[in-house]
Design a protein around this motif. Sequence first.
Motif, mmCIF file in Angstrom:
data_model
loop_
_atom_site.group_PDB
_atom_site.id
_atom_site.type_symbol
_atom_site.label_atom_id
_atom_site.label_comp_id
_atom_site.label_asym_id
_atom_site.label_seq_id
_atom_site.Cartn_x
_atom_site.Cartn_y
_atom_site.Cartn_z
ATOM 1 N N ASN A 88 7.067 29.124 -72.278
ATOM 2 C CA ASN A 88 7.372 27.691 -72.410
ATOM 3 C C ASN A 88 7.322 27.242 -73.864
ATOM 4 O O ASN A 88 6.671 26.257 -74.226
ATOM 5 C CB ASN A 88 6.428 26.841 -71.549
ATOM 6 C CG ASN A 88 6.792 26.927 -70.084
ATOM 7 O OD1 ASN A 88 7.709 27.665 -69.704
ATOM 8 N ND2 ASN A 88 6.079 26.203 -69.248
ATOM 9 N N ASP A 89 8.040 27.994 -74.663
ATOM 10 C CA ASP A 89 8.152 27.653 -76.080
ATOM 11 C C ASP A 89 9.012 26.402 -76.221
ATOM 12 O O ASP A 89 9.683 25.979 -75.268
ATOM 13 C CB ASP A 89 8.803 28.827 -76.826
ATOM 14 C CG ASP A 89 8.515 28.784 -78.322
ATOM 15 O OD1 ASP A 89 7.853 27.825 -78.777
ATOM 16 O OD2 ASP A 89 8.957 29.709 -79.031
ATOM 17 N N ILE A 90 9.000 25.847 -77.415
ATOM 18 C CA ILE A 90 9.850 24.681 -77.659
ATOM 19 C C ILE A 90 10.955 25.072 -78.638
ATOM 20 O O ILE A 90 10.826 26.037 -79.385
ATOM 21 C CB ILE A 90 9.021 23.494 -78.217
ATOM 22 C CG1 ILE A 90 8.267 23.912 -79.480
ATOM 23 C CG2 ILE A 90 8.105 22.935 -77.161
ATOM 24 C CD1 ILE A 90 7.529 22.758 -80.157
ATOM 25 N N VAL A 91 12.044 24.314 -78.586
ATOM 26 C CA VAL A 91 13.149 24.539 -79.527
ATOM 27 C C VAL A 91 13.152 23.349 -80.487
ATOM 28 O O VAL A 91 13.334 22.206 -80.059
ATOM 29 C CB VAL A 91 14.507 24.609 -78.782
ATOM 30 C CG1 VAL A 91 15.652 24.823 -79.764
ATOM 31 C CG2 VAL A 91 14.482 25.691 -77.726
ATOM 32 N N ILE A 92 12.879 23.636 -81.759
ATOM 33 C CA ILE A 92 12.844 22.553 -82.755
ATOM 34 C C ILE A 92 14.266 22.044 -82.989
ATOM 35 O O ILE A 92 15.179 22.824 -83.252
ATOM 36 C CB ILE A 92 12.226 23.055 -84.089
ATOM 37 C CG1 ILE A 92 10.785 23.514 -83.872
ATOM 38 C CG2 ILE A 92 12.312 21.989 -85.184
ATOM 39 C CD1 ILE A 92 9.783 22.405 -83.602
ATOM 40 N N LYS A 93 14.454 20.745 -82.836
ATOM 41 C CA LYS A 93 15.793 20.164 -83.016
ATOM 42 C C LYS A 93 15.939 19.494 -84.387
ATOM 43 O O LYS A 93 17.046 19.390 -84.909
ATOM 44 C CB LYS A 93 16.080 19.125 -81.915
ATOM 45 C CG LYS A 93 16.071 19.699 -80.524
ATOM 46 C CD LYS A 93 17.139 20.753 -80.305
ATOM 47 C CE LYS A 93 18.502 20.147 -80.089
ATOM 48 N NZ LYS A 93 19.511 21.184 -79.772
ATOM 49 N N SER A 94 14.831 18.958 -84.927
ATOM 50 C CA SER A 94 14.881 18.405 -86.279
ATOM 51 C C SER A 94 13.487 18.513 -86.870
ATOM 52 O O SER A 94 12.501 18.627 -86.132
ATOM 53 C CB SER A 94 15.353 16.948 -86.263
ATOM 54 O OG SER A 94 14.398 16.132 -85.624
#
Lengths: 792, 239
Positions: free
Chosen positions: A118-124
């Motif tokens: 459940n990693d996150i995807v950095i968008k900014s």
Amino acid sequence: MSVLNRKLIRDLLASKAQICAVMSIIAIGIACMVGMYQTYYNLTVSQISYYSQCRMADFWVDIKKAPDNIIKELENIKGISDLRQRILFPVIVDIKNISRPISGVMISMPETQSDIINDIVIKSGTYFTNDDEDEVIISEKFSEARGIYPGDYINIIMNGIEKKLFVTGTAISSEYLFMTPPGGMAPDPMNFGVFWIKETFAEDIFSFHGSFNNLIGKIATGSGYEQESALNEIKEILKPYGVYSVTPLSEQFSNMTLLGELGGLQLMAVAMPIVFLGLAIMVLNIIMIRMAEQQRLTIGTLKAIGYSDKNILMYNLKYGFLIGLAGGIGGVLLGYYFASCMTNIYKSFFTFSHLDNHLCMTVYLLAILLSVTFAVLGAAKGADSMIKLSPAEAMRLSPPQKCSRLFIERITVIWSRLGFMWQHVIRSVFRNPFRSSVGFICAAIGTAIIVMSLGMKDALDYMLYFQYTLSNKADYVVYLRDEAPIDIINDINKNSTVSKTVPEFIIDCTLTHGQYSHKAAIEGLVPNKTLVAPYTIKGEKVKIPTEGILLCKRISEKLHASTGDTVAIFPVKGYQNPIEVKVAGVFETTFGLPVYADFNYLNKIAHQESSVSMLQIKAQQTEAQKQYFLKSLKDSPLLQSVSVVEENKIEMENNFIGQMKGMIYSLIFFAAIIFFASILNSALISISERKIEIATFKVLGYHNSEVGKLFLREILLINIPGIIVGLPLGYLFLLGICSSYKNEMYSIPVHLSDVTWFISLIIAIIFVYCAYLITRKAIGSLNWQDALKIKQ
Amino acid sequence: MTASTKKPLISLRNVKKSYTSGEVTTEILHGINLEIFEGEITVILGASGSGKTTLLNIIGGIDRPSSGNCLFKENDLNKFTDKQLTNYRRENIGFVFQFYNLVPTLTAIENVQVSTELATNPMSPLEAIKIVSLEDRKNNFPSQLSGGQQQKVSIARAIAKNPSLILCDEPTGALDLETGRMVLKILYNLNHEHKRTIVIITHSNAVACMAHRVIHIGSGIITKNEENQNILRPEEISY
């Protein structure tokens, strides 16, 4: 190009109106198939890639508090391939100038980014830095909705303590691809966000040093272990630490919502083309039979010259092939556009790292193949009658149509009173049974599509009415962090604008009945006072029993428990010993999986003294009073979240109903195509067949309008029964569509209002009348003097 | 050469034909015996409803007799399969119809091509169009042509594939006198210059004047079969 092929093209151009009608029906069927399937494909591809990118967990376990060192033991469970412990708590966001408390979820993350479940995807912006502990990454949609960006500060109330956090970045996560606030049904990015903070910071804030309250993990594929047994083992090991819930991926809220949509799309991708292509076959059949009749002499001549049956068959099949090909290509292009629109709609509901409109060449080829096959099948009938025709027979006038008296003609009392016009029309309708039947079927399906599309809006309207008006009469629903004593009501009532505050006590538990079990939350309501009252799917109020519990039908079925049975409650908090209770009743409802009991009864069995978990509040407030009230709620350390019912309702209306309008209009447009294609096709054939009849009427002194009336009566005689049958058929379509979107969490109620029945009827009649007006124009433009010269 | 020494292209032996139209069965031909000889113009003369078109259809292989035999160069058409019958029409027969039977969506020359595309040894469509003197209207659709011009196209279509036999069903029936005469002239020239075997069915005695052989038919039976000793050119025929 061979001369027959040239003839083919000219024949197609000569009957362009009819060909366009058939092609439109084919194109819509194919467009539905391509549009739905491509959207399904877009979502599925994005889901797979997103889940893989974030290493989506296979299960979630909520625990009261467990030590980190238990993880080693859990990792040894066979079938478990990876585990991650987290700290996860609901939080309140305090935004300057916004009085209402905004709900959110705070989740701990490692200090440095690594390959985790459940990693996150950095968008900014960036992941956490080493500079400061008080850093936060916020969910992208919340950031956009509230205008909070990397570099800004945000105030978050965590564990009753307000902290000013530095936003380092915005991110998305696959476990929150569909996010709704507490008590909400639709995404509301303005009022719900996800906040990721450093593990160490979370440990400090929530006093969770060396411990966790949320466990996520992956199951090894091919380990031979059943997921269920692994999860049971985890549950057993964590039992002493208070397991609130164990949720496999299949039951995870956002995943389940997405799967529900995918299921619906799959069904529509199959059902809609079948309906439309089926109609196209029939309409094309009629055209081809008529063509065979019209070209009787030409076919006879060609055969006399020496063209073989195979040549004639190929000619007809090519006719169907070209229509199918053109309809198929048109449908694919239209379908691509549909998919693009639908994918954009889904972008507003679901948060994917990438959700693009992909090209699906295999589907396009399949769609065109399907379209061509259906069209060729439709054309084959015409070919059949042409092949059966011997050249000599073709050279002669076709024998008079076989006629016998209709059944109704034998009832002279009725027949003699019908008058010449109706007698003529009735005979005409019944002596072309296939064509009349196709007209009838088209009218029925066209009407059914109108009923279904308007019914979908009714269903959503009813869902809103049910959720926000009928069963929920509160203005605010306040969720408390912990159970509070009943005195809290007095604190709320101190605000003079509050007219009523009703407590609710909730027990999170596992219900078991024999070998069956289900995770549930039993809501203890105050009978006759509650503002959030249970209602059946039919809108009937459910009486809260003084003893025992009320189960919703979905849970009752899952537990195989019915009224009078005894079930065991295993509360997840504190009092973990099973409590045996009677099922006092079972009711069917629309949303969620509710279980109800009497407020006092529930407190009593939980050995509590009027504990309160939630407050239902009714208030009469001006805007200023409302803001003041919300501000006071935000400042309360007991608050977990607050749901402002009216705002939720508006958000839901804007989200779902707004997005649905496009779909409803498209479906009504499709229905219009069916009506027009069917009526115009049938009328144009009828006019061409009856040129001499029309010319004779004109010679006798009939006006165009009077001749038109003959056709109008014929159209009405076929279409009105079709429309009448279409109304209940539409209800069945709606039932099918609603059941395809049904899941364990909710079922869409099929609730058609009287107005919808009426509007559907009126729309269908308007379509019929408009199609008639075009028919009348065609009658008006007929050169009847020429028609009289047609050789017999 | 007399009839007994000539080789018949077509021989009909006791041909009978009945039709069922709707719910009524009608006997059209009651046992026809006749022969069509190569290189001749044969006129089958009879009133309307006498069975002449049915007879022509049987000769042309677009219909089968109910009983009896129709022989083409000693091959019995009755024994032909549908496919063989199609090939028979394709290779050997050219039809000229009373109402032309042109394909309305094809131009004059394309209507001729309809026939040449099938044949194994056709003339060029333009050549056929030239024979009927219609070069200047070759790209016109049937609706843009007069009745006579349409019949010319029909004739061009019939001759273009170089058939053994040209069958004409009332070729002048729908035309005025002068146009009819022009059409007959074309047929006469086809026979005399191009040596084509032609069968014309008509109810007009005048047409019979240009035939080598005249067969009278009435109520489905042959009433008279005679050789014409005084063949006239179409322009010599008085109506």
